[in-house]
Design an enzyme around this catalytic site. Structure first.
Site, mmCIF file in Angstrom:
data_model
loop_
_atom_site.group_PDB
_atom_site.id
_atom_site.type_symbol
_atom_site.label_atom_id
_atom_site.label_comp_id
_atom_site.label_asym_id
_atom_site.label_seq_id
_atom_site.Cartn_x
_atom_site.Cartn_y
_atom_site.Cartn_z
ATOM 1 N N GLU A 107 -10.729 3.108 -2.037
ATOM 2 C CA GLU A 107 -11.196 3.381 -0.678
ATOM 3 C C GLU A 107 -11.613 4.838 -0.490
ATOM 4 O O GLU A 107 -12.433 5.145 0.376
ATOM 5 C CB GLU A 107 -10.107 3.036 0.342
ATOM 6 C CG GLU A 107 -8.896 3.963 0.292
ATOM 7 C CD GLU A 107 -7.761 3.508 1.189
ATOM 8 O OE1 GLU A 107 -7.529 4.181 2.204
ATOM 9 O OE2 GLU A 107 -7.124 2.491 0.865
ATOM 10 N N ASP B 29 0.847 -1.187 0.000
ATOM 11 C CA ASP B 29 0.000 0.000 0.000
ATOM 12 C C ASP B 29 0.886 1.242 0.000
ATOM 13 O O ASP B 29 1.641 1.475 0.947
ATOM 14 C CB ASP B 29 -0.902 -0.010 1.235
ATOM 15 C CG ASP B 29 -2.038 0.996 1.131
ATOM 16 O OD1 ASP B 29 -1.949 1.916 0.295
ATOM 17 O OD2 ASP B 29 -3.010 0.869 1.896
ATOM 18 N N GLU C 51 -1.447 -0.968 -4.083
ATOM 19 C CA GLU C 51 -2.647 -0.226 -3.697
ATOM 20 C C GLU C 51 -2.394 1.280 -3.662
ATOM 21 O O GLU C 51 -1.365 1.731 -3.132
ATOM 22 C CB GLU C 51 -3.093 -0.720 -2.320
ATOM 23 C CG GLU C 51 -4.417 -0.182 -1.847
ATOM 24 C CD GLU C 51 -4.902 -0.940 -0.619
ATOM 25 O OE1 GLU C 51 -5.550 -0.298 0.234
ATOM 26 O OE2 GLU C 51 -4.634 -2.163 -0.510
ATOM 27 N N HIS D 271 -12.466 -2.415 1.608
ATOM 28 C CA HIS D 271 -11.392 -1.800 2.381
ATOM 29 C C HIS D 271 -11.925 -1.570 3.787
ATOM 30 O O HIS D 271 -13.069 -1.149 3.975
ATOM 31 C CB HIS D 271 -10.983 -0.466 1.754
ATOM 32 C CG HIS D 271 -10.044 0.333 2.608
ATOM 33 N ND1 HIS D 271 -10.491 1.255 3.559
ATOM 34 C CD2 HIS D 271 -8.697 0.353 2.684
ATOM 35 C CE1 HIS D 271 -9.453 1.803 4.148
ATOM 36 N NE2 HIS D 271 -8.354 1.269 3.644
#
Length: 380
Positions: A246, A194, A220, A296
């Site tokens: 998200e 991420d 991500e 998420h």
């Protein structure tokens, strides 16, 4: 059953030490937990993890009159009425407020029938869902990744078979960190990364290529969440799947990203995208593009339980990892608001059991929030 009260609980805590990502250090984590109470005494719960104060103001001063006195069984009609009253704020706190309301109403509607939310929404496809450990996180130490090996080892001992560390210090540092982590965990453990919106498209591409040998399931949020050209550039330049969503609060936003060929994995957050009702609209869009979708979740036990319910509804998709998608994210940092029903810990096979209890299976009394509560309010 009618809604008689809407109660807001502003809760939060200070991570010690502070945790972070390449974009920011998180020195305090704040949430709005929304409790909707009915004339039968039943309580349903929703959550806002982004912009909790703004969402609370909208609930109190704009949306509460459309909810009070209504039957939770009319959650779809209420969602449409609230969405029609958004005004110009269609991708911000307005939808976050609607998200929390929808989550709580669906919780209540399912409780009234004595069934789970997943049963209310059509019936689950699974009793367990694969989970991944969300972390480790960047710290302010001289070596931002120096503590990762110990925290990954702890996550593996807990039973996680997939790990998602934070990255974005620099493309070279990212590549070296992931290479070391792959050597540590071996070939069977799933790894994803991420970047938390921290890079330009060019830097994200550089980092992705340096991490490619580590066999990642996805990268991500490589760039800013509204940067459609940046996402498209990264997606077209790298072989690793690009994930995100998200921070997107509307089906129109997801439509625009998918039309541009940006993402291979969609990750709406129930507290951002419109609750269960909004999530399932986006899931239909994902199905039209034949893409995997998974929730998420990085907040309290409320969103965690909701994510398990929605994950039960999603069709399986092969992504090349240790299990078919969907996966459910589990925060492995110290989070007392996630542990309100006990520590979240996977089963021996790396899965979490999806509660088959009324509503989300959440047994939460507002009094238990007192150690972390900074403010409460009631609408009647």
């Amino acid at each position: 059953m009618k809604v008689t009260e809407i109660r807001g609980h502003h809760v939060g805590f200070v991570p010690d030490p502070a945790i972070g990502n390449a974009r920011t250090m998180i020195r305090r984590r704040d949430f709005l937990l929304l409790e909707i109470v009915t004339d039968t005494g039943m309580r349903g719960w929703g959550e806002v993890f982004s912009s909790p104060d703004a969402a609370a103001a909208l609930i109190r001063h704009r949306y509460a009159p459309a909810v009070l006195g209504q039957s939770p069984a009319r959650y779809r009609a209420i969602w449409e009425r609230l969405a029609a009253n958004q005004g110009y704020d269609r991708r911000g706190p307005s939808m976050m407020a609607i998200s929390a309301i929808d989550m709580a109403l669906c919780d209540l509607a399912a409780q009234e029938r004595g069934i789970s939310v997943s049963a209310l929404l059509g019936g689950g496809l699974r009793e367990r869902v694969f989970s991944y450990g969300s972390g480790p996180f960047i710290t302010e130490a001289s070596d931002p990744y120096g503590h990762y090996a110990a925290e990954v080892e702890a996550a593996l001992k807990l039973g996680y078979r997939a790990i998602k560390p934070r990255a974005g210090v620099s493309p070279r540092a990212d590549g070296e960190m992931l290479a070391a982590m792959r050597r540590q965990v071996g070939p069977e453990i799933g790894l994803m990364v991420d970047i938390n919106q921290a890079y330009s498209a060019r830097a994200a591409i550089d980092a992705a290529k340096r991490m490619e040998a580590s066999d990642l399931l996805w990268i991500e949020e490589p760039v800013e969440p509204e940067d459609i050209p940046g996402y498209a550039a990264v997606a077209s330049a790298v072989t690793t799947a690009v994930a995100g969503g998200e921070a997107l609060a509307s089906i129109a936003a997801f439509r625009d990203f998918l039309a541009a060929g940006t993402m291979s994995i969609l990750q709406p957050d129930l507290t951002v995208c419109g609750g269960y009702t909004g999530f399932m609209r986006i899931a239909a869009l994902a199905a039209a593009y034949d893409l995997p979708i998974m929730p998420h979740v990085f907040g309290t036990i409320v969103n965690h339980q909701a994510a398990l319910q929605v994950a039960a509804l999603l069709p399986p998709r092969r992504g090349g990892g240790p299990a078919p998608y969907p996966y459910v994210e589990a925060d492995i940092s110290t989070n007392p608001l996630l542990a309100l029903q006990g520590a979240v810990k996977p089963n021996a096979d790396g899965t979490l059991t999806i509660p088959d209890l009324p509503g989300t299976g959440l047994d939460l009394d507002a009094d238990r929030l007192e150690p972390w509560r900074r403010e409460s309010w009631i609408c009647r």
